[in-house]
Scaffold this motif. Structure first.
Motif, PDB file in Angstrom:
ATOM      1  N   HIS A 108       0.809  -1.219   0.000  1.00 39.93           N
ATOM      2  CA  HIS A 108       0.000   0.000   0.000  1.00 39.93           C
ATOM      3  C   HIS A 108       0.845   1.272   0.000  1.00 39.93           C
ATOM      4  CE1 HIS A 108      -4.033  -1.817   0.717  1.00 39.93           C
ATOM      5  NE2 HIS A 108      -3.256  -2.841   1.031  1.00 39.93           N
ATOM      6  N   ARG A 149      -3.906  11.294   8.659  1.00 36.59           N
ATOM      7  CA  ARG A 149      -3.362  10.677   9.862  1.00 36.59           C
ATOM      8  C   ARG A 149      -2.214  11.562  10.295  1.00 36.59           C
ATOM      9  NH1 ARG A 149      -0.272   7.041   9.820  1.00 36.59           N
ATOM     10  NH2 ARG A 149      -0.144   6.679   7.591  1.00 36.59           N
ATOM     11  N   TYR A 198     -13.133  10.705  13.283  1.00 38.26           N
ATOM     12  CA  TYR A 198     -14.569  10.963  13.124  1.00 38.26           C
ATOM     13  C   TYR A 198     -15.256   9.831  12.387  1.00 38.26           C
ATOM     14  CZ  TYR A 198     -13.337  15.615  14.574  1.00 38.26           C
ATOM     15  OH  TYR A 198     -12.870  16.658  15.298  1.00 38.26           O
ATOM     16  N   ASP A 226       3.506   9.623  -0.613  1.00 34.01           N
ATOM     17  CA  ASP A 226       2.303   8.887  -0.209  1.00 34.01           C
ATOM     18  C   ASP A 226       2.035   7.828  -1.268  1.00 34.01           C
ATOM     19  OD1 ASP A 226      -0.015   8.312   1.260  1.00 34.01           O
ATOM     20  OD2 ASP A 226      -0.562  10.432   1.450  1.00 34.01           O
ATOM     21  N   MET A 247      -0.757   6.328  -2.274  1.00 28.66           N
ATOM     22  CA  MET A 247      -1.844   6.815  -3.119  1.00 28.66           C
ATOM     23  C   MET A 247      -2.387   8.130  -2.572  1.00 28.66           C
ATOM     24  SD  MET A 247      -3.757   6.696  -5.683  1.00 28.66           S
ATOM     25  CE  MET A 247      -3.054   5.233  -6.407  1.00 28.66           C
ATOM     26  N   ASN A 248      -2.996   8.076  -1.399  1.00 29.72           N
ATOM     27  CA  ASN A 248      -3.764   9.098  -0.702  1.00 29.72           C
ATOM     28  C   ASN A 248      -5.235   9.035  -1.100  1.00 29.72           C
ATOM     29  OD1 ASN A 248      -5.057  11.635   0.237  1.00 29.72           O
ATOM     30  ND2 ASN A 248      -3.042  11.789   1.198  1.00 29.72           N
ATOM     31  N   LEU A 249      -5.974   8.372  -0.248  1.00 27.14           N
ATOM     32  CA  LEU A 249      -7.395   8.162  -0.504  1.00 27.14           C
ATOM     33  C   LEU A 249      -8.224   9.385  -0.157  1.00 27.14           C
ATOM     34  CD1 LEU A 249      -7.784   4.499   0.793  1.00 27.14           C
ATOM     35  CD2 LEU A 249      -7.341   5.306  -1.516  1.00 27.14           C
ATOM     36  N   GLU A 284     -11.471  10.762  -2.028  1.00 27.24           N
ATOM     37  CA  GLU A 284     -12.760  10.871  -1.338  1.00 27.24           C
ATOM     38  C   GLU A 284     -13.350  12.277  -1.500  1.00 27.24           C
ATOM     39  OE1 GLU A 284     -11.500   7.462   1.927  1.00 27.24           O
ATOM     40  OE2 GLU A 284     -11.659   9.536   2.585  1.00 27.24           O
TER      41      GLU A 284
HETATM   42  C1  GDG Z   1      -2.044   3.930   3.365  1.00 27.06           C
HETATM   43  C2  GDG Z   1      -1.037   4.627   2.451  1.00 27.06           C
HETATM   44  C3  GDG Z   1      -2.724   4.573   0.606  1.00 27.06           C
HETATM   45  C4  GDG Z   1      -8.901   8.919   8.129  1.00 27.06           C
HETATM   46  N1  GDG Z   1      -9.334   9.490   9.255  1.00 27.06           N
HETATM   47  C5  GDG Z   1     -10.555   9.024   9.484  1.00 27.06           C
HETATM   48  C6  GDG Z   1     -10.885   8.149   8.458  1.00 27.06           C
HETATM   49  N2  GDG Z   1      -9.838   8.096   7.641  1.00 27.06           N
HETATM   50  C7  GDG Z   1      -9.771   7.298   6.417  1.00 27.06           C
HETATM   51  C8  GDG Z   1      -9.816   8.186   5.198  1.00 27.06           C
HETATM   52  C9  GDG Z   1      -9.093   7.330   4.179  1.00 27.06           C
HETATM   53  C10 GDG Z   1      -8.094   6.558   5.022  1.00 27.06           C
HETATM   54  O1  GDG Z   1      -8.539   6.625   6.363  1.00 27.06           O
HETATM   55  C11 GDG Z   1      -6.705   7.177   4.947  1.00 27.06           C
HETATM   56  O2  GDG Z   1      -6.133   6.776   3.754  1.00 27.06           O
HETATM   57  P1  GDG Z   1      -4.906   7.548   3.094  1.00 27.06           P
HETATM   58  O3  GDG Z   1      -4.710   6.960   1.739  1.00 27.06           O
HETATM   59  O4  GDG Z   1      -5.206   9.002   3.042  1.00 27.06           O
HETATM   60  O5  GDG Z   1      -3.637   7.344   4.023  1.00 27.06           O
HETATM   61  P2  GDG Z   1      -2.924   6.159   4.904  1.00 27.06           P
HETATM   62  O6  GDG Z   1      -3.653   5.929   6.161  1.00 27.06           O
HETATM   63  O7  GDG Z   1      -1.524   6.612   5.071  1.00 27.06           O
HETATM   64  O8  GDG Z   1      -2.991   4.812   3.996  1.00 27.06           O
HETATM   65  C12 GDG Z   1      -1.761   5.459   1.402  1.00 27.06           C
HETATM   66  C13 GDG Z   1      -3.618   3.765   1.540  1.00 27.06           C
HETATM   67  O9  GDG Z   1      -2.844   3.048   2.519  1.00 27.06           O
HETATM   68  C14 GDG Z   1      -4.453   2.752   0.774  1.00 27.06           C
HETATM   69  O10 GDG Z   1      -3.685   1.892   0.007  1.00 27.06           O
HETATM   70  O11 GDG Z   1      -3.532   5.420  -0.189  1.00 27.06           O
HETATM   71  O12 GDG Z   1      -0.834   6.064   0.514  1.00 27.06           O
HETATM   72  O13 GDG Z   1      -0.133   5.449   3.191  1.00 27.06           O
HETATM   73  O14 GDG Z   1      -9.969   6.405   3.599  1.00 27.06           O
HETATM   74  O15 GDG Z   1     -11.155   8.473   4.888  1.00 27.06           O
HETATM   75  N3  GDG Z   1     -12.067   7.532   8.369  1.00 27.06           N
HETATM   76  C15 GDG Z   1     -12.963   7.787   9.353  1.00 27.06           C
HETATM   77  N4  GDG Z   1     -12.685   8.610  10.404  1.00 27.06           N
HETATM   78  C16 GDG Z   1     -11.516   9.249  10.498  1.00 27.06           C
HETATM   79  O16 GDG Z   1     -11.306  10.015  11.447  1.00 27.06           O
HETATM   80  N5  GDG Z   1     -14.151   7.194   9.288  1.00 27.06           N
END
Ligand code: GDG
Length: 474
Positions: free
Chosen positions: A161, A271, A348, A370, A372-374, A378
């Motif tokens: 990831h 995060r 949240y 990063d 991807m950065n979801l 979103e």
């Molecule tokens: C790793 C990689 C890659 C966050 N805070 C809350 C919450 N979230 C959800 C977001 C999003 C996810 O968590 C975070 O995803 P990201 O992609 O932004 O970042 P990482 O946590 O670093 O994820 C990354 C990912 O894996 C997938 O392969 O994209 O590059 O580092 O979905 O919405 N969701 C809720 N409450 C929160 O407070 N419900």
């Protein structure tokens, strides 16, 4: 009971919650991975192996919402050496361009090996003859090889990831060869971007000495391993539907009201991690206010930092740094009832996330690196009216698809200031043109398509070859 499909990931897709009466229940953890994999899991009566969090030992396998879940317990020492230590103190910074300094400790490595072995043994004991096993992420890079040794009949996939680093960085790792060989136990290796897959194949050629051709690695035992990009996505329709719902729309309006109805709201949600570039982005925004380009009556920055890895020293230091910075900026530049930055250190529910995305005019996503950065995706999915601006780091995997964002180099504060201001001032026509194109991309490739493509490729992969090969280990 054995399964035809196993998911092996560091975490189970549920969190353990303690009720007021002292009993415990499980709650589905937020995140796209569960949503993506759930349909495939159900269709195949799949089983998910993972750590449930905490140090409880001997938790029994259980069923939750139709999924078979198998908890793998960890001791406090294992959490420290395997998770906080080797995974998050060594691999995480090394794979993210050395944004922080990785620490190489032999004791951490030993625990990483032994925890990976326990995951592999558990998977070997639960897989049916010829089953498919999908292993996830940097915490479990040795599992493919360990599992293949125990169960050569299995079809094994692995997905990373986070970014896979260039050879120049990866080769610092004292255990580089073991990691490469661990991964080579898989039939199919998935990466976020083609660059990660290419880095891996190049390293295998240089460091292990195997013959390679494009995305293929030919092993001396006659196996072929395929390394390819599968950019992950989100449940785009699910987010759109949520954002459209009445309660979310009302909540979005209420948040703006509470912020004093400024002309435009900037938003960051991450995060709390040093890879995400939170400090630099807040500094860029505050300089725009200080220099009079933005006024606190017109614009406010809402920054949500979701608590993360709080036992790791680097993360505690970062939290303090952000606390101090926000305090100083608001103290210097804010007015009564008008902070420059509205800062929230909290997580949240999904509905609140959707409301935040829906109410924000400019989404600011500026990681130094990063996978991807979801969050960026979103935000796009929630912009029902094709409005809103995305300021996005070139170094997020998402930048490869979201070309119509305002792309920035997060190391360049002046460049970020220019982009923030352009996004703030862009007219409706410009915003619509950009957002429409990005929404088309996101809706066309959602997380269900991502999972289906990986699974299809894994079942189709032709994993034997008849090439004449030299022995490895040049
Ligand atoms: C790793 C990689 C890659 C966050 N805070 C809350 C919450 N979230 C959800 C977001 C999003 C996810 O968590 C975070 O995803 P990201 O992609 O932004 O970042 P990482 O946590 O670093 O994820 C990354 C990912 O894996 C997938 O392969 O994209 O590059 O580092 O979905 O919405 N969701 C809720 N409450 C929160 O407070 N419900």
């Amino acid at each position: 009971m054995t399964s035809d499909l196993l998911i092996v990931a560091n975490r189970l897709p549920v969190d353990r919650v303690k009720n007021d009466d002292g009993s415990t229940t499980w709650r589905k953890s937020p995140g796209g991975l569960v949503t993506a994999i759930e349909p495939v899991m159900r269709a195949n009566d799949g089983t998910w192996i993972g750590w449930p969090g905490g140090t409880d030992q001997d938790l029994e396998p259980f069923e939750d919402d139709g999924m078979n879940l198998v908890p793998l317990s960890m001791t406090a020492e294992e959490i420290e050496g395997f998770y906080e230590g080797f995974s998050n103190g060594c691999l995480w910074p090394l794979y993210h361009d050395l944004v922080a300094k990785p620490e190489f400790h032999r004791e951490w490595w030993e625990v990483y090996v032994s925890v990976n072995r326990r995951f592999a043994e558990k998977a070997a004991s639960l897989a049916a003859e010829g089953a498919t096993v999908w292993v996830h992420d940097y915490q479990l890079q040795l599992v493919p090889q360990m599992l293949r040794e125990l169960r050569p009949d299995l079809r094994i996939g692995f997905y990373l990831h986070i970014p896979f680093p260039p050879a120049e960085l990866f080769q610092q790792l004292p255990w580089r060869r073991q990691i490469l060989e661990g991964l080579l136990g898989a039939d199919l290796l998935g990466f976020q971007l083609p660059g990660g897959a290419q880095n891996f194949v190049r390293l295998v050629r240089q460091r292990v000495g195997h013959k390679t051709h494009k995305e293929l690695v030919y092993l001396p035992d006659g196996r072929t391993v395929r390394a390819e990009a599968f950019p992950i996505s989100i449940d785009a329709k699910g987010f759109e539907t949520l954002a459209r719902s009445e309660p979310v729309a009302e909540r979005a309006a209420a948040i703006r009201e509470q912020l004093g109805n400024p002309r435009k709201v900037f938003l960051g949600i991450d995060r709390l991690d040093y890879t995400k570039g939170i400090v630099a982005r807040l500094r860029a925004f505050s300089e725009l206010v200080r220099d009079g380009h933005l006024d606190v009556e017109d614009a406010v920055f809402v920054q949500v930092a979701v608590p993360s890895r709080e036992q790791v020293e680097e993360y505690r230091i970062l939290r303090d740094e952000i606390d101090r910075l926000v305090g100083r900026i608001n103290g210097d530049l804010g007015r009564i009832g008008r902070p420059v930055i509205s800062y929230l250190h909290s997580s949240y529910p999904r509905e609140e996330m959707a409301a935040l995305y829906r109410m924000a005019d400019v989404m600011v996503v500026t990681p130094y690196r990063d996978g991807m950065n979801l969050v960026a995706k979103e935000y796009v999915a929630c912009r029902l009216d094709d409005d809103g601006a995305l300021v996005l780091s070139e170094f997020a995997g998402a930048a490869a698809e979201l070309r119509q964002a305002w792309l920035v180099n997060p190391h360049d504060i002046d460049g970020m200031k220019t982009a923030l201001l352009q996004a703030f001032e862009a007219d409706d026509k410009e915003l619509t043109k950009r957002m429409k194109a990005m929404r088309k991309t996101i809706l066309a490739h959602d997380v269900a398509a991502w999972a289906a493509e990986f699974m299809r490729m894994l079942s189709d992969v032709d994993n034997v070859h008849d090439k004449e090969l030299n022995p490895p280990g040049r």
